[in-house]
Each structure stands twice: as C-alpha cells, then as structure tokens.
Design an enzyme around this catalytic site. Sequence first.
Site, PDB file in Angstrom:
ATOM      1  N   LYS A  54       1.245  -1.108  -0.142  1.00 51.83           N
ATOM      2  CA  LYS A  54      -0.093   0.331  -0.033  1.00 51.83           C
ATOM      3  C   LYS A  54       0.894   1.444  -0.593  1.00 51.83           C
ATOM      4  O   LYS A  54       0.842   2.147  -0.429  1.00 51.83           O
ATOM      5  CB  LYS A  54      -1.237   0.175   1.409  1.00 51.83           C
ATOM      6  CG  LYS A  54      -2.253  -0.599   1.385  1.00 51.83           C
ATOM      7  CD  LYS A  54      -2.949  -0.912   2.598  1.00 51.83           C
ATOM      8  CE  LYS A  54      -3.928  -2.324   2.596  1.00 51.83           C
ATOM      9  NZ  LYS A  54      -4.221  -2.425   3.903  1.00 51.83           N
ATOM     10  N   GLN A  98      -5.026  -1.091   9.565  1.00 53.33           N
ATOM     11  CA  GLN A  98      -5.447  -2.760   8.788  1.00 53.33           C
ATOM     12  C   GLN A  98      -5.493  -3.496  10.735  1.00 53.33           C
ATOM     13  O   GLN A  98      -5.336  -3.218  11.455  1.00 53.33           O
ATOM     14  CB  GLN A  98      -3.437  -3.058   8.551  1.00 53.33           C
ATOM     15  CG  GLN A  98      -3.305  -4.193   8.294  1.00 53.33           C
ATOM     16  CD  GLN A  98      -3.854  -4.694   6.951  1.00 53.33           C
ATOM     17  OE1 GLN A  98      -4.130  -3.393   6.291  1.00 53.33           O
ATOM     18  NE2 GLN A  98      -4.354  -5.449   6.517  1.00 53.33           N
ATOM     19  N   ASP A 121     -11.408   2.362   3.518  1.00 57.22           N
ATOM     20  CA  ASP A 121     -12.299   1.395   3.568  1.00 57.22           C
ATOM     21  C   ASP A 121     -13.245   1.145   3.807  1.00 57.22           C
ATOM     22  O   ASP A 121     -13.654   0.030   3.442  1.00 57.22           O
ATOM     23  CB  ASP A 121     -11.752   0.425   5.083  1.00 57.22           C
ATOM     24  CG  ASP A 121     -10.563   0.173   5.058  1.00 57.22           C
ATOM     25  OD1 ASP A 121     -10.182  -0.976   3.790  1.00 57.22           O
ATOM     26  OD2 ASP A 121      -9.820  -0.449   6.212  1.00 57.22           O
TER      27      ASP A 121
HETATM   28  N1  GUN Z   1      -7.036  -6.596   5.530  1.00 61.38           N
HETATM   29  C1  GUN Z   1      -6.820  -7.710   4.765  1.00 61.38           C
HETATM   30  N2  GUN Z   1      -7.529  -6.399   3.547  1.00 61.38           N
HETATM   31  C2  GUN Z   1      -8.003  -5.335   4.362  1.00 61.38           C
HETATM   32  C3  GUN Z   1      -8.633  -4.304   4.182  1.00 61.38           C
HETATM   33  O1  GUN Z   1      -8.945  -4.007   2.921  1.00 61.38           O
HETATM   34  N3  GUN Z   1      -9.086  -3.530   4.852  1.00 61.38           N
HETATM   35  C4  GUN Z   1      -7.587  -3.267   6.008  1.00 61.38           C
HETATM   36  N4  GUN Z   1      -7.784  -1.908   7.180  1.00 61.38           N
HETATM   37  N5  GUN Z   1      -7.531  -3.888   7.069  1.00 61.38           N
HETATM   38  C5  GUN Z   1      -7.052  -4.811   5.778  1.00 61.38           C
END
Ligand code: GUN
Length: 289
Positions: A54, A98, A121
């Site tokens: 990311k 996350q 998100d």
């Molecule tokens: N963990 C795995 N995929 C995601 C996601 O799309 N967003 C977040 N915040 N955590 C994750």
Amino acid sequence: METKPIDGKAFAAGLRARIADEVAALKRDHGLTPGLAVVLVGEDPASQVYVRNKAAQTAEAGMASFEHKLPVDTAEADLLALVARLNADPAVHGILVQLPLPAHMDATKVIAALDPAKDVDGFHVVNAGRLAVGLDALVPCTPLGCVMLLKHHLGKLAGLNAVVVGRSNIVGKPAAQLLLREDCTVTIAHSRTRDLPGVCRQADILIAAVGRPEMVRGDWIKPGATVIDVGINRIPKDDGKTRLVGDVAYQEAQGIAGLITPVPGGVGPMTIACLLQNTLTAARRQAGV
Ligand code: GUN
C-alpha cells in the site's frame, strides 16, 4: 465454451495510472496532495506485506504516505488517540487501520472512531449506511474493484442475476449493495443457504467471498456465467511449499464459466488500486474540489 480470464492486474495498473494523472492535476491546479495514513498494530506477516505494498503504490501514485507501526501490546486507548490525531491532521485525507487487530482491541470501536470522511476502507457505519440508502459514500475497496471489473467486461449489469456467496461487512454485504445499485437481481448466499449449488447455478454473475479454498465447484456455475473469485487461500503443496487458491475450483470452471478472475492476478490487485481511488475521492471532497 471457451472461458476467458479477467486480467485484474492489467486493469488495476491502468486504474493506478489514471489516478496518478489525476493526482498530478490536483497538485498543479489546487496545490493539493492527497495523503493516506496506514496504521499497522503488531507484526502479522500477511498484514506487513499488504501495508508495504500500500505504501509503495500510494507513493507511486504521487500521494503522501504516512505509516504508523505500533507494537502488538499497544493499549487500545493509544490507538484511539492516534486515530483522533489523524482525524484532525489536514495533510491526511484517508486513514486505514489494518485488520485484523490484536485480540485485546475492539475493531468495531476503532472503526467507529474514524472520521467517516477519511474512512477510505468504507467500513464506518456512516459509509455503510450511505451506500445502503444510495448516497455518496466511501465504498469498501474489494467489492468496488469487483464491480469495476464486471462493468468493464459486461457493460450494463441491469437485470442480471447476481449471487454473492458470503455475507461479510467487508466484501459480501457491500458487494450486494453495489450490484443492487447497478440494477442486478441480487441474492446473498451463505453457510446456512439451502441448496447452495442450485442457488449458484442461477447466477449470471457469481461472486465467491467465503475464504474457503475451492469451495465453489465447476458444476455450481451456470454455463457462460461471469465468476469473480475474491478468495485468497494459502494451501500446502506436496513438496512442503504452499500455493494460493481462490474460493472457486478454477480448473473445474474452465469450459463452463464465460469469464473468471484468476487467483492470484484477478481481484487482489484491484483492492489497493481502489484504496488509492477512495483516497483521491476523499481528498477532493475534503478540499471541496
Ligand atoms: N486486512 C485485509 N484486507 C484489508 C482491507 O481491505 N482493509 C483493512 N483495513 N484491513 C485489511
């Protein structure tokens, strides 16, 4: 029937390039640099990989990337204090915490503490509610990526039967809302659904988001259907190594599905591209441009 793979990797690369152009224009015309803060608590290896990817892709798109790595034993109150600081920081337009969080933290409480305008998100109840009633919302990245791929390959989705297998808040439910917004006839199926294979066989669009390796078999697929496989499951191989498989038995689907996303290289790359898209959207809305 020939089954064509959907190249999510190539589509995501194109989307990231368009986003980078728009970021450059925002900087030039408005002096605005979209900023994304990613918060990682603990050292879960898969999460570390996601967060690294990311950060790299955020920087490649010309956005500001802020990484906050906290030790696994961080108190929930300290995480909430960080979220409050990021909510108030004008250089931060998007915040991603996350998941999963360590067991001593309440993810629902942490998500509720996010400013909904910065919730890239799309997990905050305000964004889930806005999506459900048809208002502008920040939409969860994975289902947003799925629907982008569907619209690109199928054009208009109106009237198609869509079956979403899985009812999570992160994928299944928002995917169903997005498909409803596209005028599909939507069924959400799950572990208690009666005759799941029969329900899936009704689908013109079948989205598998259950997290069970190869659960959806070839004979669950209507001939010619478009299959979107959200699963990313690591399973052991005979030689002691592991390999990635989706929630759909990919080989069995060959010759039955019309289009299918492979794992890896299908939905996966779309998730981060959509995160960048959401960060750009959030920055524009916050700056009023
Ligand atoms: N963990 C795995 N995929 C995601 C996601 O799309 N967003 C977040 N915040 N955590 C994750």
